[in-house]
Design a protein around this motif. Structure first.
Motif, PDB file in Angstrom:
ATOM      1  N   PRO A   1      58.491  38.308  20.203  1.00 55.53           N
ATOM      2  CA  PRO A   1      59.820  37.128  20.559  1.00 55.53           C
ATOM      3  C   PRO A   1      61.166  37.613  21.094  1.00 55.53           C
ATOM      4  O   PRO A   1      61.647  37.135  21.913  1.00 55.53           O
ATOM      5  CB  PRO A   1      59.971  36.465  19.275  1.00 55.53           C
ATOM      6  N   GLY A   2      61.339  38.999  20.676  1.00 50.17           N
ATOM      7  CA  GLY A   2      62.559  39.766  21.156  1.00 50.17           C
ATOM      8  C   GLY A   2      62.598  39.895  22.720  1.00 50.17           C
ATOM      9  O   GLY A   2      63.239  39.822  23.567  1.00 50.17           O
ATOM     10  N   ASP A   3      61.314  40.161  22.957  1.00 47.03           N
ATOM     11  CA  ASP A   3      60.894  40.608  24.663  1.00 47.03           C
ATOM     12  C   ASP A   3      61.228  39.211  25.375  1.00 47.03           C
ATOM     13  O   ASP A   3      61.672  39.187  26.424  1.00 47.03           O
ATOM     14  CB  ASP A   3      59.616  41.222  24.790  1.00 47.03           C
ATOM     15  N   ILE A   4      60.658  38.215  24.659  1.00 54.30           N
ATOM     16  CA  ILE A   4      60.502  36.974  25.546  1.00 54.30           C
ATOM     17  C   ILE A   4      62.171  36.654  25.507  1.00 54.30           C
ATOM     18  O   ILE A   4      62.741  36.022  26.597  1.00 54.30           O
ATOM     19  CB  ILE A   4      59.931  35.750  24.639  1.00 54.30           C
TER      20      ILE A   4
ATOM     21  N   ILE B   1      72.799  43.295  31.917  1.00 45.64           N
ATOM     22  CA  ILE B   1      73.011  44.241  30.913  1.00 45.64           C
ATOM     23  C   ILE B   1      72.713  44.150  29.559  1.00 45.64           C
ATOM     24  O   ILE B   1      71.722  44.823  29.019  1.00 45.64           O
ATOM     25  CB  ILE B   1      74.479  45.076  31.003  1.00 45.64           C
ATOM     26  N   ILE B   2      72.925  42.903  28.904  1.00 53.19           N
ATOM     27  CA  ILE B   2      72.494  42.444  27.633  1.00 53.19           C
ATOM     28  C   ILE B   2      71.013  42.454  27.822  1.00 53.19           C
ATOM     29  O   ILE B   2      70.181  42.703  26.917  1.00 53.19           O
ATOM     30  CB  ILE B   2      73.336  41.134  27.431  1.00 53.19           C
ATOM     31  N   ALA B   3      70.516  41.709  28.775  1.00 56.85           N
ATOM     32  CA  ALA B   3      69.016  41.392  28.697  1.00 56.85           C
ATOM     33  C   ALA B   3      68.281  42.714  28.791  1.00 56.85           C
ATOM     34  O   ALA B   3      67.409  43.098  28.216  1.00 56.85           O
ATOM     35  CB  ALA B   3      68.648  40.534  30.023  1.00 56.85           C
ATOM     36  N   ARG B   4      68.772  43.808  29.431  1.00 52.52           N
ATOM     37  CA  ARG B   4      68.023  45.040  29.731  1.00 52.52           C
ATOM     38  C   ARG B   4      68.070  45.815  28.290  1.00 52.52           C
ATOM     39  O   ARG B   4      66.965  46.357  28.076  1.00 52.52           O
ATOM     40  CB  ARG B   4      69.014  45.828  30.824  1.00 52.52           C
ATOM     41  N   ILE B   5      69.253  45.809  27.520  1.00 54.01           N
ATOM     42  CA  ILE B   5      69.195  46.509  26.247  1.00 54.01           C
ATOM     43  C   ILE B   5      68.369  45.954  25.366  1.00 54.01           C
ATOM     44  O   ILE B   5      67.486  46.531  24.598  1.00 54.01           O
ATOM     45  CB  ILE B   5      70.621  46.497  25.824  1.00 54.01           C
ATOM     46  N   ILE B   6      68.416  44.526  25.264  1.00 56.09           N
ATOM     47  CA  ILE B   6      67.274  43.759  24.391  1.00 56.09           C
ATOM     48  C   ILE B   6      65.981  44.201  24.912  1.00 56.09           C
ATOM     49  O   ILE B   6      65.149  44.264  23.932  1.00 56.09           O
ATOM     50  CB  ILE B   6      67.426  42.358  24.509  1.00 56.09           C
TER      51      ILE B   6
ATOM     52  N   ALA C   1      64.695  46.800  26.415  1.00 61.83           N
ATOM     53  CA  ALA C   1      64.608  48.357  26.087  1.00 61.83           C
ATOM     54  C   ALA C   1      64.336  48.265  24.578  1.00 61.83           C
ATOM     55  O   ALA C   1      63.115  48.909  24.147  1.00 61.83           O
ATOM     56  CB  ALA C   1      65.631  49.106  26.498  1.00 61.83           C
ATOM     57  N   PHE C   2      65.165  47.794  24.089  1.00 64.15           N
ATOM     58  CA  PHE C   2      64.910  47.848  22.361  1.00 64.15           C
ATOM     59  C   PHE C   2      63.615  47.373  21.816  1.00 64.15           C
ATOM     60  O   PHE C   2      62.810  47.894  20.929  1.00 64.15           O
ATOM     61  CB  PHE C   2      66.021  47.027  21.679  1.00 64.15           C
ATOM     62  N   PHE C   3      63.038  46.116  22.179  1.00 62.77           N
ATOM     63  CA  PHE C   3      61.758  45.580  21.987  1.00 62.77           C
ATOM     64  C   PHE C   3      60.614  46.267  22.391  1.00 62.77           C
ATOM     65  O   PHE C   3      59.807  46.276  21.721  1.00 62.77           O
ATOM     66  CB  PHE C   3      61.903  43.924  22.125  1.00 62.77           C
ATOM     67  N   ASP C   4      60.708  46.601  23.688  1.00 64.26           N
ATOM     68  CA  ASP C   4      59.773  47.328  24.292  1.00 64.26           C
ATOM     69  C   ASP C   4      59.438  48.787  23.597  1.00 64.26           C
ATOM     70  O   ASP C   4      58.431  49.031  23.529  1.00 64.26           O
ATOM     71  CB  ASP C   4      59.980  47.659  25.943  1.00 64.26           C
ATOM     72  N   ALA C   5      60.491  49.123  23.069  1.00 68.21           N
ATOM     73  CA  ALA C   5      60.333  50.447  22.280  1.00 68.21           C
ATOM     74  C   ALA C   5      59.560  50.251  21.195  1.00 68.21           C
ATOM     75  O   ALA C   5      59.271  51.198  20.380  1.00 68.21           O
ATOM     76  CB  ALA C   5      62.071  51.100  21.986  1.00 68.21           C
TER      77      ALA C   5
END
Length: 114
Positions: A79-82, A98-103, A105-109
């Motif tokens: 859901p975070g990735d979505i 920028i916000i989307a990219r951080i989110i 990266a976080f959830f893909d990690a």
């Protein structure tokens, strides 16, 4: 036990979809950022931000995955990735990228090691 194993193909598909979504976004993100008003340097930072964030959060999130289990980790991360992709899609300017990219990266990690 057999019933809980049924979820693994679904989880594997969701993880694969997350890998594919990142592979599809990365090549077009710089042009998208330009179209939203980002300079070349800022567009490059937006593209590179994914790697920066993912490297920083990988180790603590890997530990978290070990503590909570793969299934719960995927159910949190997808859901975070979505959410990240909804923000990419609706971004009115490059600050939202920028916000989307951080989110993302976080959830893909969470998703990638799982």
């Amino acid at each position: 036990m057999a019933q809980s194993r049924r979820i693994y193909p679904i989880l594997a598909f969701l993880a694969f979809a997350s890998v594919i979504d990142t592979a599809l976004v990365s090549p077009i993100l710089s042009n998208y950022a330009h179209s939203l008003g980002a300079s070349e340097g800022m567009a490059g930072l937006i593209v590179g931000l994914y790697s920066i964030v993912a490297i920083i959060v990988s180790f603590p999130l890997g530990y978290l995955i070990d503590r909570i289990g793969r299934k719960k980790a995927i159910l949190i991360a997808v859901p975070g990735d979505i959410l990240a992709f909804v923000i990419y899609f609706l971004a009115p300017d490059y600050a939202y990228l920028i916000i989307a990219r951080i989110i993302n990266a976080f959830f893909d990690a969470i998703i990638f090691p799982t």
